[in-house]
Design an enzyme around this catalytic site. Structure first.
Site, PDB file in Angstrom:
ATOM      1  N   GLY A  10       0.853  -1.199   0.000  1.00 41.26           N
ATOM      2  CA  GLY A  10       0.000   0.000   0.000  1.00 41.26           C
ATOM      3  C   GLY A  10       0.878   1.235   0.000  1.00 41.26           C
ATOM      4  O   GLY A  10       1.860   1.302   0.726  1.00 41.26           O
ATOM      5  N   ARG A  65       1.118  -5.131  -5.673  1.00 42.72           N
ATOM      6  CA  ARG A  65       1.102  -6.338  -4.844  1.00 42.72           C
ATOM      7  C   ARG A  65       1.375  -7.475  -5.819  1.00 42.72           C
ATOM      8  O   ARG A  65       0.660  -7.640  -6.792  1.00 42.72           O
ATOM      9  CB  ARG A  65      -0.233  -6.448  -4.119  1.00 42.72           C
ATOM     10  N   ASP A  71       4.858  -4.291   6.196  1.00 43.49           N
ATOM     11  CA  ASP A  71       5.266  -5.594   6.711  1.00 43.49           C
ATOM     12  C   ASP A  71       5.498  -6.640   5.601  1.00 43.49           C
ATOM     13  O   ASP A  71       6.519  -7.335   5.591  1.00 43.49           O
ATOM     14  CB  ASP A  71       4.162  -6.069   7.676  1.00 43.49           C
ATOM     15  N   THR A 127       4.255   3.053   5.312  1.00 46.61           N
ATOM     16  CA  THR A 127       2.845   2.653   5.437  1.00 46.61           C
ATOM     17  C   THR A 127       2.128   3.640   6.344  1.00 46.61           C
ATOM     18  O   THR A 127       2.714   4.119   7.314  1.00 46.61           O
ATOM     19  CB  THR A 127       2.702   1.222   6.016  1.00 46.61           C
ATOM     20  N   ASP A 175      -0.179   2.890   8.307  1.00 43.20           N
ATOM     21  CA  ASP A 175      -0.758   2.209   9.472  1.00 43.20           C
ATOM     22  C   ASP A 175       0.036   2.336  10.773  1.00 43.20           C
ATOM     23  O   ASP A 175      -0.498   2.092  11.851  1.00 43.20           O
ATOM     24  CB  ASP A 175      -0.918   0.708   9.173  1.00 43.20           C
ATOM     25  N   ASP A 209       2.246   0.269  11.725  1.00 46.97           N
ATOM     26  CA  ASP A 209       2.212  -1.076  12.316  1.00 46.97           C
ATOM     27  C   ASP A 209       3.556  -1.797  12.211  1.00 46.97           C
ATOM     28  O   ASP A 209       3.613  -3.025  12.304  1.00 46.97           O
ATOM     29  CB  ASP A 209       1.108  -1.925  11.643  1.00 46.97           C
ATOM     30  N   ARG A 254      -5.847  -2.340   9.433  1.00 41.83           N
ATOM     31  CA  ARG A 254      -6.395  -3.701   9.484  1.00 41.83           C
ATOM     32  C   ARG A 254      -6.014  -4.407  10.774  1.00 41.83           C
ATOM     33  O   ARG A 254      -6.802  -5.092  11.378  1.00 41.83           O
ATOM     34  CB  ARG A 254      -5.859  -4.511   8.299  1.00 41.83           C
TER      35      ARG A 254
END
Ligand code: ADP
Ligand code: F6P
Length: 322
Positions: free
Chosen positions: A14, A75, A106, A128, A130, A132, A174
């Protein structure tokens, strides 16, 4: 002396705001040190397809302020296979490229890890929205995404207050509630729902009703997509207290637009640091910033550990949102 003479950079997974600033930093830092640098188009897909181009100083001009990624991203299923990974390593070797910098999340780190095990010198940069990725305080794009959510909630608040209504705002994340947490705290949301903390919808609904009765003129619930959809949460609230919140799903809006100065600076520091680490002979590492210090950690360790959720910040938001 440098351990690498020719390197490549790619963006993967992403996209996030600040990826361009990272690519710019990698290219300019490499060229500054006399290292040849190539840009791989469309992440691992472009690597497998040998879609690389030589980057010069001007190729990264006028991009520091742009969202998206000039290298594009993808992707790539083929890269999940050992054959795809071997093909990627072969392409780099055939071109005499001895180092690869991967900007992504990740999954992209896992890809970099595989290449590293095939003998390619790799460095990961956390790209990213996120936040994360473990072993870095922040990821490139997170600050911009949070500011987009805060701006949206400011607008929602105006109309919620006029109409004495409530909103459920669904944000990205997510597996990680950081966007919801930071944006929720910064925008004064009444309720923050994240995958890391269990929630009680009965309590949330009762509190919303009580707050309206006590004179509150709006109510904002922010939910990270990993904890449920905005529609599900709104429906559950209505079933319990009769209030009908309006649902706003911010979606990919959170991934676009010009990066904040924080993201541009983070990306610039990390891009430059990754080049220096490769030059020093380091490999198989993920770069990050912890307490203001640049760090590099084994990618293996980073992909196998979860970033701890900031419960202090979550509890602070709870205390202040009465
Ligand atoms: P992100 O990097 O944002 O987490 P993805 O999880 O979609 O995004 O991963 C991006 C790409 O990285 C995937 O399309 C795939 O090509 C590669 N990738 C993901 N996981 C692995 C893995 N376990 N091994 C090798 N490559 C991977
Ligand atoms: O990993 C970044 C992210 O934006 C997540 O927050 C989100 O769940 C996911 O990507 C959505 O990706 P896409 O819509 O591109 O499949």
């Amino acid at each position: 002396m440098t351990a690498v003479n020719k390197i490549a950079v790619l963006t993967s997974g992403g996209d996030s705001q600040g990826m361009n600033a990272a690519v710019r930093a990698v290219v300019r830092s490499a060229l500054y040190h006399g290292i040849e640098v190539y840009g791989v188009q469309r992440g691992y897909q472009g690597l497998i397809n040998d879609d690389l181009r030589s980057m010069d100083l001007r190729s990264v001009g006028d991009i520091i302020q742009r969202g998206g990624t000039i290298l594009q991203t993808a992707r790539c299923k083929e890269f999940l296979t050992p054959e795809g990974q071997q093909r990627g390593a072969d392409v780099l070797r055939a071109r005499g490229i001895d180092g690869l910098i991967v900007v992504g999340g990740d999954g992209s780190y896992q890809g970099a890890n595989k290449l590293s095990k095939l003998g390619i010198k790799t460095m990961g940069l956390p790209g990213t929205i996120d936040n994360d990725i473990s072993h870095t305080d922040f990821t490139i794009g997170f600050d911009t995404a949070v500011s987009i959510v805060v701006d949206a909630i400011n607008k929602l608040r105006d109309t919620m207050t006029s109409h004495e209504r409530s909103s459920v705002v669904e944000v990205m994340g997510r597996h990680c509630g950081d966007i919801a947490l930071y944006a929720g705290l910064a925008s004064g949301a009444e309720t923050i729902i994240v995958p890391e903390v269990s929630y009680d919808i009965d309590l949330i609904s009762a509190r919303m009703r009580e707050n309206f009765e006590a004179g509150k003129r709006h109510s904002i619930v922010i939910v990270a997509e990993g904890a449920g959809t905005g529609a599900e949460i709104a429906e559950a609230i209505t079933a319990r207290n009769g209030i009908e919140p309006r649902v706003t799903v911010l979606g990919h809006i959170q991934r676009g637009g010009s990066p904040t100065h924080n993201d541009r600076i983070l990306a610039s520091k990390l891009g430059d640091y990754a080049v220096q680490q490769l030059m020093a002979g380091d490999s198989g590492k993920a770069c990050g910033v912890i307490d203001g210090k640049m760090v590099s950690t084994d990618i293996d360790k980073v992909v196998n550990s979860k970033k701890p959720f900031n419960m202090d910040l979550y509890n602070l938001a709870l205390r202040l949102s009465q």
